[in-house]
Design a protein around this motif. Structure first.
Motif, mmCIF file in Angstrom:
data_model
loop_
_atom_site.group_PDB
_atom_site.id
_atom_site.type_symbol
_atom_site.label_atom_id
_atom_site.label_comp_id
_atom_site.label_asym_id
_atom_site.label_seq_id
_atom_site.Cartn_x
_atom_site.Cartn_y
_atom_site.Cartn_z
ATOM 1 N N SER A 136 -0.022 11.491 -12.850
ATOM 2 C CA SER A 136 -0.780 10.264 -12.593
ATOM 3 C C SER A 136 -1.795 10.038 -13.703
ATOM 4 N N ALA A 137 -2.042 8.705 -14.074
ATOM 5 C CA ALA A 137 -2.981 8.377 -15.150
ATOM 6 C C ALA A 137 -4.413 8.615 -14.756
ATOM 7 N N GLN A 138 -4.726 8.725 -13.460
ATOM 8 C CA GLN A 138 -6.100 8.922 -13.013
ATOM 9 C C GLN A 138 -6.197 10.267 -12.305
ATOM 10 N N LEU A 181 0.821 -1.198 0.000
ATOM 11 C CA LEU A 181 0.000 0.000 0.000
ATOM 12 C C LEU A 181 0.856 1.248 0.000
ATOM 13 N N PHE A 182 1.986 1.152 0.651
ATOM 14 C CA PHE A 182 2.906 2.288 0.698
ATOM 15 C C PHE A 182 3.322 2.698 -0.705
ATOM 16 N N LEU A 183 3.698 1.720 -1.485
ATOM 17 C CA LEU A 183 4.166 2.021 -2.845
ATOM 18 C C LEU A 183 3.011 2.513 -3.719
ATOM 19 N N LEU A 184 1.840 1.874 -3.585
ATOM 20 C CA LEU A 184 0.719 2.252 -4.441
ATOM 21 C C LEU A 184 0.252 3.664 -4.135
ATOM 22 N N SER A 185 0.137 3.997 -2.858
ATOM 23 C CA SER A 185 -0.347 5.328 -2.504
ATOM 24 C C SER A 185 0.658 6.385 -2.900
ATOM 25 N N CYS A 186 1.929 6.062 -2.820
ATOM 26 C CA CYS A 186 2.950 7.016 -3.255
ATOM 27 C C CYS A 186 2.931 7.189 -4.762
ATOM 28 N N LEU A 187 2.647 6.085 -5.466
ATOM 29 C CA LEU A 187 2.594 6.161 -6.928
ATOM 30 C C LEU A 187 1.499 7.109 -7.387
ATOM 31 N N PHE A 188 0.327 7.070 -6.739
ATOM 32 C CA PHE A 188 -0.760 7.963 -7.119
ATOM 33 C C PHE A 188 -0.457 9.416 -6.781
ATOM 34 N N ALA A 189 0.456 9.610 -5.856
ATOM 35 C CA ALA A 189 0.809 10.983 -5.511
ATOM 36 C C ALA A 189 1.780 11.602 -6.482
ATOM 37 N N LEU A 201 -7.482 7.826 1.990
ATOM 38 C CA LEU A 201 -6.887 6.544 1.609
ATOM 39 C C LEU A 201 -7.962 5.533 1.243
ATOM 40 N N LYS A 202 -9.048 5.507 1.990
ATOM 41 C CA LYS A 202 -10.175 4.602 1.704
ATOM 42 C C LYS A 202 -10.763 4.877 0.322
ATOM 43 N N THR A 203 -10.978 6.161 0.040
ATOM 44 C CA THR A 203 -11.532 6.536 -1.270
ATOM 45 C C THR A 203 -10.612 6.114 -2.403
ATOM 46 N N THR A 204 -9.306 6.295 -2.165
ATOM 47 C CA THR A 204 -8.327 5.935 -3.200
ATOM 48 C C THR A 204 -8.355 4.443 -3.486
ATOM 49 N N ILE A 205 -8.456 3.640 -2.438
ATOM 50 C CA ILE A 205 -8.461 2.181 -2.610
ATOM 51 C C ILE A 205 -9.696 1.749 -3.402
ATOM 52 N N ILE A 206 -10.852 2.304 -3.071
ATOM 53 C CA ILE A 206 -12.085 1.934 -3.770
ATOM 54 C C ILE A 206 -11.999 2.299 -5.251
ATOM 55 N N GLN A 207 -11.506 3.512 -5.515
ATOM 56 C CA GLN A 207 -11.374 3.934 -6.911
ATOM 57 C C GLN A 207 -10.366 3.070 -7.653
ATOM 58 N N LEU A 208 -9.302 2.700 -6.954
ATOM 59 C CA LEU A 208 -8.298 1.839 -7.586
ATOM 60 C C LEU A 208 -8.884 0.486 -7.948
ATOM 61 N N ARG A 209 -9.681 -0.094 -7.056
ATOM 62 C CA ARG A 209 -10.316 -1.375 -7.343
ATOM 63 C C ARG A 209 -11.279 -1.270 -8.534
ATOM 64 N N GLU A 210 -12.043 -0.180 -8.573
ATOM 65 C CA GLU A 210 -12.964 0.002 -9.698
ATOM 66 C C GLU A 210 -12.206 0.119 -11.008
ATOM 67 N N THR A 211 -11.079 0.833 -10.955
ATOM 68 C CA THR A 211 -10.269 0.970 -12.173
ATOM 69 C C THR A 211 -9.746 -0.375 -12.647
#
Length: 422
Positions: free
Chosen positions: A20-22, A8-16, A54-64
């Motif tokens: 970013s593609a999204q 999660l550390f890497l993924l959340s940093c990647l979106f920052a 962080l919760k919102t980001t995870i949900i959006q990531l799963r939908e993507t």
């Protein structure tokens, strides 16, 4: 950070990261460490403040991810379907199964084998026919008014479209009736041909006016070599000891015009036949006996032909455009022409009323076939060729619409004998 999840550390940093593609608007992404054995969603829900982001980001990531998976599945199905179609096309175009000259060993030449899927061809034809029908409705509305110039212009354009479409379809849907597995395609083709004939008849009616048009002012058109396109006389011929047969022809097909007409009787398919086959000159057959005719008509122009014959000594004469071109004798002498046969236009009969061979089919236009049970004089024939005779029609077979029925896509158009010469 031992013992904590780096995922999660890497993924959340990647979106920052910048670029970013999204695009998530003004959302701020925070890199947060979570114990390895704790569910990510649970950890996110237990936190407050930045944890909600962080919760919102995870949900959006799963939908993507789910959307991407669905896209990939659809693309795989599309690729599979296209690959299958490509394989079928390649298998149909492979020449390995063909013999010398591209013909399958032992296969009969039907001058128009199906070169692509019949279903695809008929589907495309159906769309075209719908368009033609709509335009025909417009034509009929024009014809009811006074603007005849617009009606004629639209009619000519529609006629051209039908001819072009008809040639394409007939060349691709030439199916042998006796082949197994093609009954559905044959039925579809018959329905298509019926629709085409109906369109041609309706346009002809608009063009000439059925109430006032003379019954003999029409021509038949055979646009392609097939083994199923023809016309047939509704009446038979009587026994004859002499006869004259005259007709108008227009063709430029090579090699050979084919068979303008044939008359078969029980036990003899070649009782009367006019044929030009391959590179041979035109021939006239009586009871399988042959006379070579001195005609030269493959120039795409209308020509008037007459042949006379008498049973005594088998004497025959041949006239082109009102002028005697040749004569001979010993053509089936003392053989009366038999009655109760079948007169076919556009095909050579190998059996009574059938057995057609596409290589011997007539290609071109034909009109005013008349037959007499006597020998016409040279003056009468010249008058016919020059349209000087208004009442001379065949007494055993006359050229009228009620005497002829058409099959397989042969079409009917207006014809004025001498004004049509060009």
């Amino acid at each position: 950070m031992e013992g904590f999840s780096w995922k999660l550390f890497l993924l959340s940093c990647l979106f920052a990261a910048e670029g970013s593609a999204q695009d998530f608007g003004q959302t701020q992404f925070i890199c947060t460490s979570v114990p390895k054995d704790v569910d990510l969603c649970t950890a996110a829900m237990q936190n407050s403040g930045p944890a909600e982001d962080l919760k919102t980001t995870i949900i959006q990531l799963r939908e993507t991810v789910l959307q991407q998976k669905e896209t990939i599945v659809n693309q795989k199905e599309t690729i599979k379907e296209l690959t299958s179609k490509l394989s079928r096309c390649e298998s149909q175009s492979l020449p390995a199964a063909a013999g010398p000259g591209g013909r399958r060993p032992g296969g009969k030449n039907t001058m128009g084998d199906v070169s692509r899927g019949t279903a695809d061809t008929l589907a495309q034809l159906g769309q075209t026919l719908q368009t033609l029908k709509q335009r025909l409705e417009n034509l009929e509305q024009y014809s009811r008014g006074n603007n005849s110039a617009q009606a004629n212009s639209l009619k000519d354009l529609l006629q051209s479209k039908i001819d072009h479409m008809e040639k394409q379809v007939l060349s691709r849907v030439n199916i042998e009736e006796s082949k197994p597995g093609h009954r559905n395609e044959s039925d579809q083709r018959n329905r298509v041909e019926t629709t085409l004939s109906s369109l041609h008849d309706r346009i002809s009616d608009l063009e000439k006016g059925k109430e006032t048009r003379p019954a003999d002012r029409f021509q038949l058109t055979f646009p392609l070599r097939t083994n199923y396109m023809y016309a047939k006389a509704k009446t038979t011929l009587p026994e004859m000891y002499s006869f004259s047969v005259c007709l108008w022809l227009k063709s430029s097909t090579t090699p050979g015009l084919g068979t303008p007409f044939s008359y078969a009787v029980p036990g003899q398919a070649n009782e009367l036949v006019l044929i030009e086959w391959g590179n041979n000159p035109m021939e006239f057959l009586i009871n399988d006996k042959v006379a070579t005719l001195p005609f030269s008509i493959r120039d795409g122009k209308w020509h008037h032909l007459c042949i006379t014959w008498t049973i005594r000594d088998g004497i025959w004469e041949a006239f082109q455009d009102g002028v005697k071109q040749g004569h001979g004798e010993n053509l089936a002498p003392y053989h009366p022409i038999k009655a109760d046969g079948v007169l076919v236009l556009g095909q050579e009969q190998d059996s009574l009323g059938g057995g057609f061979d596409a290589t011997q089919a007539y290609v071109g236009e034909l009109a005013h076939l008349n037959i007499w049970n006597r020998k016409l004089s040279a003056t009468e024939i010249a008058n016919l060729a020059n349209c000087n005779s208004k009442v001379l029609v065949g007494n055993v077979f006359s050229w009228t619409e009620s005497n002829i029925e058409m099959f397989g896509g042969a079409t009917k158009w207006t014809f004025e004998p001498c004004s049509s010469i060009n």
